[in-house]
Every structure is written in structure tokens, then in C-alpha cells.
Design an enzyme around this catalytic site. Structure first.
Site, short mmCIF file in Angstrom:
data_model
loop_
_atom_site.label_atom_id
_atom_site.label_comp_id
_atom_site.label_asym_id
_atom_site.label_seq_id
_atom_site.Cartn_x
_atom_site.Cartn_y
_atom_site.Cartn_z
N LYS A 1 36.66 57.63 64.95
CA LYS A 1 36.51 58.99 65.49
C LYS A 1 36.97 59.04 66.94
CE LYS A 1 32.95 61.20 64.16
NZ LYS A 1 31.53 61.58 63.93
N ARG B 1 27.76 61.66 68.95
CA ARG B 1 28.07 61.30 67.56
C ARG B 1 28.45 59.83 67.45
NH1 ARG B 1 29.89 66.04 64.43
NH2 ARG B 1 29.91 67.88 65.76
N GLY C 1 28.36 60.71 57.27
CA GLY C 1 26.97 61.03 57.03
C GLY C 1 26.01 59.86 57.08
N MET D 1 25.43 57.68 59.68
CA MET D 1 24.76 57.44 60.96
C MET D 1 24.39 58.77 61.60
SD MET D 1 26.94 54.18 62.37
CE MET D 1 28.53 54.84 61.89
N ARG E 1 40.31 62.54 60.38
CA ARG E 1 40.29 61.19 59.83
C ARG E 1 41.03 61.21 58.51
NH1 ARG E 1 33.78 61.42 58.97
NH2 ARG E 1 33.72 63.04 57.39
N HIS F 1 27.09 40.79 30.26
CA HIS F 1 27.81 41.03 29.01
C HIS F 1 28.22 42.49 28.90
CE1 HIS F 1 28.05 42.06 24.67
NE2 HIS F 1 28.78 40.96 24.64
N ARG G 1 42.95 31.11 23.46
CA ARG G 1 41.93 30.08 23.68
C ARG G 1 41.25 29.72 22.36
NH1 ARG G 1 36.96 31.76 27.33
NH2 ARG G 1 36.27 32.68 25.36
N SER H 1 45.21 27.62 32.96
CA SER H 1 44.65 28.96 33.21
C SER H 1 43.27 28.74 33.80
CB SER H 1 44.56 29.77 31.92
OG SER H 1 44.03 31.05 32.19
N GLY I 1 39.66 29.50 34.47
CA GLY I 1 38.53 30.29 33.99
C GLY I 1 37.51 30.39 35.09
N ASN J 1 35.16 32.46 35.90
CA ASN J 1 33.75 32.77 35.64
C ASN J 1 32.95 31.48 35.52
OD1 ASN J 1 34.55 35.43 35.54
ND2 ASN J 1 34.29 35.65 33.34
N CYS K 1 42.37 33.77 34.09
CA CYS K 1 41.95 34.69 33.04
C CYS K 1 40.49 35.09 33.15
CB CYS K 1 42.23 34.09 31.66
SG CYS K 1 41.37 32.53 31.36
N TYR L 1 50.69 34.23 37.40
CA TYR L 1 50.22 35.51 36.88
C TYR L 1 48.70 35.58 36.98
CZ TYR L 1 48.74 33.05 32.64
OH TYR L 1 48.12 32.20 31.76
#
Length: 887
Positions: free
Chosen positions: A23, A93, A102, A104, A341, A459, A622, A773, A775, A777, A840, A860
């Protein structure tokens, strides 16, 4: 750190966002290009940091620097702060580097007190205007400066007192309250504050000091913290404070205030749109105290001011080369610009605006690509609540699957599957305490999913993103009672058959039905994504388990399949019983062979369909990964059922056999159990069947004149000997299929790097693997020792307390998991320079993770089909080195 702590607007410019906040930098820039900006000055963000470092105390000498700057403003305006005969009034401000609208605090009309009010009226000011401004100051300053220090002071109490006064007078509108009654209200307000133990300050400089500190304190109020967490804004950057001469929109009917965008923020259409109110101050527009008017009304009401404002909009948009969000005030028919802004916009508007501005020669294609937040593309692709719809939000959870859905609440997956069968049945919302793979059919048949538990990578969330199902997960404020077929939230009870709706993009649970419509797929989207593909250097594939998934992924721009989870094919209704039957007699070779023969027929057709849909594009497939107990009924529920039967004197041999199998197969910690390559080695016939099915499906396509490029992935390898052992067996199967079919199939074998030891010994594994690849997770789970279902238990508190910078299941942990990935890549390339490298895990659709994957040299990324455009855009931004958030 700068020695200068206070900057007059004319001393700054738009490049100083870090120091002056967004600002302040924009106020300075607008002042310097000649727009009518009321004069003022900015206290830097560094002072905010000092304020907190010193235990919430203003730095020594700051008030003297403020006083110097104030004298400059007083000279410019010909008025003096606190002078009853010629008072200068100020606004105070906040303004961080990144827009936090909005979140602060703000104080308006600072400098008013009893004497100044009387002096202004004596000099001819409208008494109603004076006391309307004074009552606003008392409310705002008391709320923000004292509300967190004196228990019980609340803006709501002030609003209730005003409401009560209007009720006493028998009026509804603020403007109907006379000056005398507003003066009386000011006295009520001051008495209320006094009753809480504080005297409202009459000294203007004390007011200013209190307001500055209040703005700094508001940096760490609850809503600001929540907003920063959601927007990934660094807590350490702090806020600036902007102190500015007031201009008044509430002095009479030739005054007003409003907010406008230089283009339509919903559609992106090139039209100035916004709202305004005459005889009002800014908070009236945003707070909903009065119903604002469409900006087009101003064209009729005051065409000179309207045309001047439109001209300023064009000036600002061309200067900043972006759509602007502008606040303005009209005082005595003179227009002032109070803020500009970059305007918040929908995904549709973001894409259209970017494309249009390229065509208008305002920006380059590279700038257009850098400008759009990849996550906004979700809004372009998924159903939305019809614009302008008013609705009743009864609960909020995690925005796990963006998009909108409406339907009747159903609390059982099988019932949901039956009711919504084939997409032709009733529209349903599946509501569960949590979901499991058993719920897949119900989820696919439902328009949306709501869960009480589970995080963004639960899941429910994973499936939702994969299939584009609007989902609200981890909605902890609801209580699901599956037996009673209902959920409760406070005093509200939603029973099965009641209509609810979901806004997955915001995590909202809505009472009743809302109109839902398909997002508008315009030519601008195709143009924009074409530009992204011009610049990106990294491939984008999709995680897809069926021909339909593949076709959707290709439609959205995928260049192949990065992950097909073969076990998902076993969950289909007519296959599940075959798998269960095989498991129940798993140690009988003859039974195992017979059941695998049945499954071969299914899987061969599955893979043939996938290769046909791919039309020659590669597919990483897989082999079976989860432990076998996931195909059996839930052990706890089955144990309870058998116990109830026994207590009733009943005996169910089939159920008891199932229980024994479930007990023998159950894994306390599936990450350490019989799954992945371990399962393949113990029961090699299963993966031999799968490889045969993959290659026979590919052979069928090749013999029909098509192309098929199967990449067979062996999961969970932690030691090269695991891969060597199983690969040798599977190579024999592959050669046998080629001989039987009389065709050469361009298959390859690789592995998923998801075990830390696999990453650390990648040079050994790469001798056997033609591709890796990642994994991420599972690699994240095993690196941290966390479960991705731990979000509610401790990951949220960890992030909130800054023990972790973010949820590592949402964005790759670069220092830990990322370092393992880099080690694996470096080691693998030493022995196999041309090894194909991809990812993946769910991180493949996260823009920050995509950037990291580009930096470490992956070929990739792969993600769920509906996140393919997001990954394409993120990959383009990574290649350009632009657009990645620096929050």
C-alpha cells in the site's frame, strides 16, 4: 536495515514494497505520477520487526520522526493535527508487502476530540458530519487499540449501541440519525469505554501513537495469522503503517466512497466495475452496513466524476500493466484515489486478463504466464456455484477437492453408489467420518464428498483430486453418526436425504441446494496453456488408472501416464470377489493360479484400453503395491461382527474364515509390511500375471497398427537385490509374451524411489533400472516417520507453531526429502547418464514442488488428471524463472 524509518509519499516508489509495504509503495508511486492522492507518510515494515523484537515497544526516536513527517503534511494541507480552529484529521492503515485485505486494523478520523468537534462546527462544518466521523473514531480506535488489552471492549458492542439508538428513534438507516443524537451516541461510546477501565484519549498525538501500535499488533491477530498461513506469506515480513490526510465521503450528498476494479474480477471482461455509496466512509461499503450502488449508477449521478475515475483507472492499469483494485473517495465533488493494488480475481478472470493484455500489447507472453497463480486454474476447470448466489455456510473444513456440488446427504458408500449409479441417479453428497478404498464406488457416484476427519492428502482428498470430485475434508466441527445416518453441527442436524452443498474451493459446507454450473471453457484457456507449453522444458504426465482417466488427462494436456496403480483395477465390483477368494486360499498354488487366470482377462483388457487411449504416448505402470489386507473387510469391524454373532449363538463359517485371513494378513504398520516388491517376491505369480496382462494388452494394440510404450515399475525397492531378483523373473515373462504374440514390444523396467535406502544406493539400483519415478508420498512418510493421515493429530499444530514451515505432504520438504531425491539423481546418472526421471506422488501437482523438480533435473512430473494444467503452468514458470511465489 535502513536508518530511515519514516518516508513521505513523495520519497518512495513502487519498487520499495519490501520496506514500505504494497500500500505504501503504491501510494508513493501514485503521488509521483500525479494522481490526486491525499498526502501522507509510511512507517516502514522494519519498524514492525523492531516493535516485536523489543517486546511490543515502539523504537526510541520514532515518534520524533513521525512528528517531522507530520509537519510536512500539515504544511501541505494548511491544517494542524489537534488544532480545534483548523484541524488536520488522519487515517492510519496497515500495509504489508502482500495484500491482506481486511486482515489488519485501520483507524479513520484520527485527531477528532471533544474540542476539535466543537471547533469544526463553529467554523461551519455540518454537525451531523462531525459527530458521525467522531463516533466512528471512538469505535475504531477503542476496538483496535484497547480491545486486546481491556477485556470486553468490542466493535460489536458499539454497533449494537448504534442499532439500539436507531430502534429508539424508530429509524433504520444511519443517515436518518440526527446530529444531536450522534453527539449523544459519542457520549454513550465514551462512557462504555470508561466502564471498561480506559478513558478515550482526547490528545491527538496520543491517539496517533495508540493507532500506530494497534496496527503493528494487528499483524499477529488471529485472522491475519490464518490468512498468512493459507496464502503462505512469511510471518517475518511485518506490516508498514500508512498515515494519511483524511478526505471525507460522509460530508453530504456531494461526497461518497467506493471500491472498483479496472476489469471484471469474476470474468476478466474489460470493463470497470465496482460499488460506491454517497455520503459514506469506506468501511460502509465493505462492511455491508448499507447496500452499495453499482458503479454504473455514478455515470448517471455524476458523469464528470465517473469519467475522471475511468480515466484514472486506465492510467493505473497501463502504468502497472495489471488489473487494479482501487479505493476512492469523493469530497465536495473532488475525486481522490486512496489505494491501488493488483486486483484479486478468479481463475477465469486471471486467464482472460493475461491473454487480453498480451493482445493489447501491455505485457509479453512470458509476463502473462508468470502472472497467473497455477492453483487458480482449478477454478477454470471445475463446476462452480452460480455467480451471485447467496448461501448459508454451516461449517468449514479443508478445501480438499475444488469445485461445487449439491445433492442429498448419504452416509453409506454402497448406498451412494446405488443411488447415483452411472451418473444417472439421484445427486448425492457422500458424508463419512473418514473414507477408505472401500468407499471408492460411492465416491465416484457422488457429486461431492464431506469427511469429518482427514487432511489434504487423506484418501478422500487424494481420490477427490484424482477424479475432480468437490470435497471438503477434515471438517472437525461436524459430528458424523453413521448409524443414525446424520451429522450435527451445533444445533443443526442434517439427516440422510436432506440437501447440502459443498464449495470445495473454499472448504465450505452449505445448507440446502445451490445452483451449480460448469465452468466456462473459453478459447482464452487454450491460448494461455499453449503459451505455457511453449516455455516449459519439463514433461507433464498424469496419474491414471483407466482409459477414461487417460482420455481426460490427454484432453487436459498430459503427455503420457506417469502412474497407473494396477491394484485400483482390483477394487472394481466384479473383480474384488476374485481377489478376496484368492487371498482366502493364498497358500494353495492351484487356487492362486486359477484366480490369477481370471484376473488376467480383466487386466489385459484394462491395459489394452489404456494403450489405445494413449495413442503411442508412454505409460508408467506400477505393479501391485499395497498389502493384501486392504482387499479384505476392515479387521476391527469384522471382529465385532463375529463377536456379536457368537454372543447371539450364531455361527457364520464364511465370516469366520474371512476373519482369520484378515488377522493373518493385517499389518500393524503397512509401510513396514508385506507390500510392494516384497509381496512380488513372496507371491511372484501375481506380478507375473500383471506383466503378462500389460504386455499382451500392448501387443494387441501394436498388432492392430497402433503404438504402445509400457514402462513397468517395481515399487518399494530398498535394496538392489530385490530388483535384480524380481526383474529376472519378469524378464522371462516378457520374452515369453513377445514370442507368443510374435511382436516386439518397447517395454522397460524401472522402479519407484520411495524408500530412503533406495535413494542412498541409487547408483546400484540404476544398474538394473531404466527409469526412476519418485514416490514422494511414501518417501516423505519414511523420511519423517510421519503418516499422511497425521494431519489432525500433530502436523497442523507443528505448522501453526512453526516447528515445520509447512505440511511436507502438500509441498516437498526440500532439505530432507528433496536432498534424498538429489542424491538419488546424482548417483543414478553416474552409472546411467540417460536414465529417465520422474515423480508420481501427489507433489507432482503442487506448483512449488514442480519448481523444485525442475531445479533438480527431473524429466517430467505426474499428477492427477485435473491438476495437469496446473503442472503445465508451474513447469513453464519454473523454466522462465518467474511466477514462483516469494511469500
Amino acid at each position: 536495515m535502513s536508518n530511515k524509518r519514516v518516508y513521505l509519499f513523495r520519497e518512495g516508489d513502487k519498487s520499495m514494497r519490501d520496506l514500505l509495504g504494497g500500500k505504501g509503495a503504491n501510494l508513493a508511486e501514485m503521488s509521483n505520477i500525479g494522481l490526486p492522492v491525499p498526502p501522507g507518510f509510511t512507517i516502514t515494515t522494519e519498524v514492525c520487526t523492531e516493535y516485536y523484537a523489543s517486546g511490543k515497544k515502539l523504537p526510541a526516536g520514532l515518534m520524533e520522526e513521525i512528528e517531522t513527517a507530520l509537519k510536512d503534511v500539515e504544511k501541505d494541507q494548511g491544517k494542524t493535527l489537534g488544532d480545534p480552529n483548523n484541524p488536520l484529521l488522519l487515517s492510519v492503515r496497515s500495509g504489508a508487502k502482500f495484500s491482506m485485505p481486511g486482515m489488519m486494523d485501520t483507524v479513520l478520523n484520527l485527531g477528532l476530540n471533544d474540542q476539535v468537534a466543537e471547533g469544526m462546527i463553529a467554523k461551519g462544518a455540518d454537525p451531523r458530519f462531525v459527530y458521525d466521523s467522531y463516533r466512528r473514531l471512538i469505535m475504531m480506535l477503542s476496538d483496535v487499540a484497547f480491545g486486546d488489552r481491556y477485556e470486553g471492549i468490542s466493535k460489536h458492542d458499539f454497533e449494537h449501541q448504534f442499532y439500539d439508538l436507531k430502534a429508539e428513534l424508530g429509524v433504520k438507516e444511519d443517515l436518518e440519525v440526527s446530529a444531536d443524537k450522534l453527539k449523544e451516541l459519542c457520549e454513550r461510546y465514551k462512557a462504555y469505554v470508561q466502564s471498561k477501565g480506559v478513558t478515550f484519549p482526547q490528545d491527538a498525538r496520543e491517539q496517533m501513537k495508540e493507532a500506530v501500535e494497534a496496527v503493528f499488533r494487528s499483524w499477529n491477530n488471529e485472522r491475519a495469522i490464518i490468512y498468512r498461513r493459507r496464502e503462505k506469506i512469511d510471518d517475518a515480513i511485518g506490516t508498514a503503517v500508512n498515515i494519511q490526510a483524511m478526505v471525507f465521503g460522509n460530508m453530504g450528498d456531494d461526497c461518497g466512497t467506493g471500491v472498483a476494479f479496472t476489469r471484471n474480477a469474476s470474468t476478466g471482461d474489460k470493463e470497470v466495475f465496482g460499488e460506491y455509496l454517497m455520503n459514506a466512509q469506506g468501511e460502509d461499503v465493505v462492511a455491508g452496513v448499507r447496500t452499495p450502488l453499482d458503479l454504473n449508477e455514478l455515470k448517471l449521478q455524476n458523469p464528470i466524476i465517473y469519467n475522471e475515475f475511468v480515466n484514472f483507472c486506465n492510467v493505473l492499469e497501463h502504468h502497472y500493466k495489471d488489473m487494479q483494485d482501487i479505493e476512492f473517495t469523493i469530497e465536495r465533488n473532488k475525486l481522490f484515489i486512496l489505494q491501488c493494488r493488483s486486483g484479486k480475481r478468479t481463475g477465469t478472470a486471471a486467464v482472460k486478463t493475461a491473454v487480453d493484455m498480451v493482445h493489447e500489447c501491455l505485457i509479453t507472453k512470458e509476463e502473462a504466464i508468470a502472472r497467473v497463480n497455477p492453483d487458480l486454474l482449478n477454478q477454470v476447470l471445475l463446476p462452480v456455484i452460480a455467480p451471485g448466489t447467496k448461501y448459508d455456510v454451516i461449517a468449514k473444513g479443508l478445501p480438499a477437492g475444488p469445485g461445487a456440488a449439491t445433492g442429498v446427504a448419504v452416509f453409506d458408500a454402497n448406498r451412494a453408489a446405488e443411488m447415483g449409479k452411472g451418473g444417472q441417479g439421484q445427486r448425492v453428497i457422500l458424508v463419512r467420518a473418514d473414507t477408505s478404498p472401500d468407499d471408492l464406488a460411492g465416491m465416484l457416484a457422488a457429486q461431492g464428498v464431506l469427511t469429518e476427519r482427514g487432511g489434504m492428502t487423506s484418501h478422500a482428498a487424494l481420490v477427490a483430486r484424482g477424479f475432480g470430485i468437490p470435497t471438503v475434508a477434515g471438517c472437525s466441527s461436524i459430528r458424523v453418526d453413521a448409524e443414525k445416518r446424520q451429522f450435527t453441527i451445533g444445533d443443526v442436524t442434517i439427516k440422510e436425504g436432506d440437501y447440502i452443498s459443498l464449495n470445495g474451493g473454499l472448504g465450505e459446507v452449505i445448507h440446502g441446494q445451490v445452483p451449480v454450473e460448469d465452468a466456462k471453457m473459453t478459447g482464452d484457456f487454450g491460448t494461455f496453456m499453449g503459451w505455457a507449453d511453449e516455455f516449459r522444458k519439463m514433461g507433464v504426465r498424469a496419474n491414471a488408472d483407466s482409459p477414461a482417466d487417460v482420455r481426460k488427462a490427454i484432453e487436459l494436456g498430459a503427455e503420457g501416464v506417469g502412474l497407473t496403480r494396477t491394484e485400483h483395477m482390483f477394487f472394481e465390483g466384479d473383480r474384488r470377489p476374485v481377489v478376496v477368494s484368492m487371498i482366502l486360499d493364498i497358500d494353495n498354488p492351484e487356487t492362486r493360479a486359477a484366480k490369477l487366470g481370471e484376473l488376467l482377462e480383466f487386466q489385459r483388457e484394462d491395459f489394452k484400453g489404456i494403450f489405445e487411449a494413449l495413442e503411442g504416448r508412454p505409460a508408467t505402470i506400477r505393479l501391485i503395491d499395497p498389502p493384501l489386507h486392504e482387499f479384505l473387510p476392515n479387521l476391527t469391524e469384522l471382529t465385532a461382527e463375529v463377536a456379536v454373532d457368537k454372543a447371539a449363538g450364531k455361527s457364520d463359517a464364511a465370516k469366520e474364515t474371512m476373519l482369520r485371513a484378515a488377522e493373518s494378513m493385517h499389518e500393524i504398520n503397512p509401510m513396514l509390511g508385506l507390500r510392494g516388491v516384497r509381496l512380488s517376491i513372496v507371491y511372484p505369480e501375481i506380478v507375473a500375471m500383471q506383466v503378462r496382462a500389460i504386455l499382451e494388452g500392448a501387443a494387441s494394440v501394436i498388432k492392430a497398427g497402433g503404438k504402445a510404450v509400457p514402462e513397468i515399475m517395481i515399487p518399494l525397492v530398498g535394496h538392489v537385490n530385490e530388483l535384480t531378483t524380481i526383474k529376472a523373473d519378469l524378464e522371462k515373462t516378457a520374452k515369453a509374451v513377445e514370442a507368443e504374440q510374435g511382436v516386439s514390444i518397447p517395454y522397460s523396467f524401472g522402479t519407484m524411489i520411495e524408500v530412503p535406502r533406495g535413494a542412498l544406493t541409487a547408483d546400484e539400483i540404476a544398474v538394473e533400472a531404466e527409469f526412476f519415478s519418485f514416490g514422494t508420498n511414501d518417501l516423505t512418510q519414511m523420511t519423517f516417520g510421519f503418516s499422511r493421515d497425521d494431519s489432525d493429530k500433530f502436523l497442523k499444530p507443528y505448522v501453526e507453531r512453526k516447528i515445520l514451515p509447512g505440511d511436507p505432504f502438500e509441498s516437498i520438504d526440500r532439505k530432507g526429502v528433496g536432498q534424498l531425491m538429489q542424491i538419488a539423481i546424482d548417483k543414478a546418472k553416474k552409472v546411467r547418464p540417460n536414465i529417465k526421471l520422474g515423480i508420481c506422488g501427489e507433489h507432482g501437482g503442487d506448483p512449488s514442488s514442480v519448481q523444485f523438480c525442475y531445479e533438480i533435473g527431473l524429466d517430467y512430473v505426474s499428477c492427477s488428471p485435473f491438476r495437469v494444467p496446473i503442472a503445465r503452468l508451474a513447469a513453464a514458470q519454473a523454466a522462465l524463472g518467474k511466477g514462483v511465489s516469494d511469500k
